[in-house]
Design a protein around this motif. Structure first.
Motif, short mmCIF file in Angstrom:
data_model
loop_
_atom_site.label_atom_id
_atom_site.label_comp_id
_atom_site.label_asym_id
_atom_site.label_seq_id
_atom_site.Cartn_x
_atom_site.Cartn_y
_atom_site.Cartn_z
N ILE A 122 -23.78 14.68 62.78
CA ILE A 122 -23.38 14.01 61.51
C ILE A 122 -24.77 15.47 60.01
N VAL A 123 -25.89 15.35 60.68
CA VAL A 123 -26.80 15.95 60.62
C VAL A 123 -26.05 17.28 60.17
N GLN A 124 -25.54 18.54 60.77
CA GLN A 124 -25.01 19.34 61.13
C GLN A 124 -23.78 19.88 59.79
N LEU A 125 -23.38 17.90 59.72
CA LEU A 125 -21.88 18.28 58.90
C LEU A 125 -22.09 17.64 57.31
N GLN A 126 -24.02 17.17 56.96
CA GLN A 126 -25.03 16.75 55.96
C GLN A 126 -25.23 18.20 55.30
N ASN A 127 -25.48 18.87 56.52
CA ASN A 127 -26.48 20.14 56.42
C ASN A 127 -25.12 21.50 55.31
N SER A 130 -23.66 19.98 52.03
CA SER A 130 -25.07 19.38 51.36
C SER A 130 -24.95 18.45 50.45
N CYS A 131 -24.34 17.35 51.69
CA CYS A 131 -24.13 15.74 51.11
C CYS A 131 -24.82 14.50 52.02
N CYS A 132 -24.59 13.51 51.54
CA CYS A 132 -25.22 13.16 53.06
C CYS A 132 -24.67 11.11 52.97
N HIS A 140 -23.12 5.44 56.72
CA HIS A 140 -23.96 6.47 57.59
C HIS A 140 -24.19 7.30 57.54
N ALA A 141 -25.06 7.84 56.94
CA ALA A 141 -26.29 9.02 57.23
C ALA A 141 -27.34 9.22 57.55
N VAL A 142 -27.77 10.23 58.22
CA VAL A 142 -28.33 10.39 59.43
C VAL A 142 -29.89 11.79 58.48
N PHE A 160 -16.83 13.16 51.91
CA PHE A 160 -15.72 12.69 52.15
C PHE A 160 -15.03 13.38 51.03
N VAL A 161 -16.00 13.31 50.16
CA VAL A 161 -15.33 14.73 49.55
C VAL A 161 -15.03 16.31 50.11
N PRO A 162 -15.89 17.16 49.94
CA PRO A 162 -15.74 18.49 50.61
C PRO A 162 -15.31 18.04 52.11
#
Length: 218
Positions: A122-127, A130-132, A140-142, A160-162
């Protein structure tokens, strides 16, 4: 006598079918390798289906070579080949439609996948995007990496959008390619039918010629 143009066209379509088989087989194997995004977008069942489709294409191509090498008077294997192509076509349509249907439920499907991802993923996806969180910064953010700042994370848009946007592009490319394979199968079926017709026609004329004493037609 079968025209050279027909044989060239048939051989080209045979090559295309074999090439499609190699592409499907290679991608099915490559996409099984660890890759966060691809493993999210392409399931194990998808890669297995791709490998199975590739093997089917290659087996059909090998059988086609055997079929075309039969004497002109024999069209049995060519008829079998066309029945095989009908089966291949059904396989291709089924796989392509399954992937297409999956694109209609991406938002919900990826929500379920997001929840079961390890925190590191999840951290990799957020990075990466650039979203949370999935729908928003509380879903379910980390709170690490890009989302380490809690206040920034809460105000951030969800992933979810990107995520679904990237998945949509890839999955659309996949099922469009699969349906493109169907175009090859249909043309190869028609070309084989033409070869069968020409061989039957040539054999019929040969028998008529024999009855006339081998003198040929004026």
């Amino acid at each position: 006598m079968i025209s050279r143009k027909l044989i060239v066209a048939w051989s080209f379509l045979l090559f295309c079918l074999a090439a499609a088989g190699i592409v499907s087989l290679v991608l099915g194997i490559v996409w099984k390798q660890p890759n966060l995004l691809i493993n999210l977008f392409i399931s194990v069942s998808d890669t297995n289906a791709g490998i199975a489709m590739g093997v089917t294409f290659l087996v059909t191509s090998l059988f086609a070579v055997l079929a075309i090498m039969q004497p002109n008077a024999s069209t049995t294997l060519l008829h079998v080949l066309n029945w095989m192509l009908v089966g291949v076509g059904l396989e291709v349509v089924s796989i392509g439609t399954f992937i297409w249907y999956y694109t209609l439920t991406e938002k919900t499907d990826f929500d379920e996948l997001w929840v079961i991802q390890p925190q590191d993923s999840i951290v990799q996806l957020q990075n990466m995007f650039s979203c949370c969180g999935y729908f928003n910064g509380t879903d379910h953010a980390v709170y690490q990496g890009f989302c380490a700042n809690m206040q920034q994370a809460m105000n951030s848009t969800g992933c979810f959008v990107p995520l679904t946007g990237a998945a949509d592009v890839m999955l659309n490319d996949v099922f469009s390619t699969v349906y493109g394979f169907m175009f090859i199968v249909i043309l190869f079926f028609l070309a084989t039918a033409c070869v069968i017709n020409k061989r039957l026609e040539a054999e019929r004329f040969r028998k008529i010629d024999e009855k006339r004493g081998g003198s040929g037609f004026v």
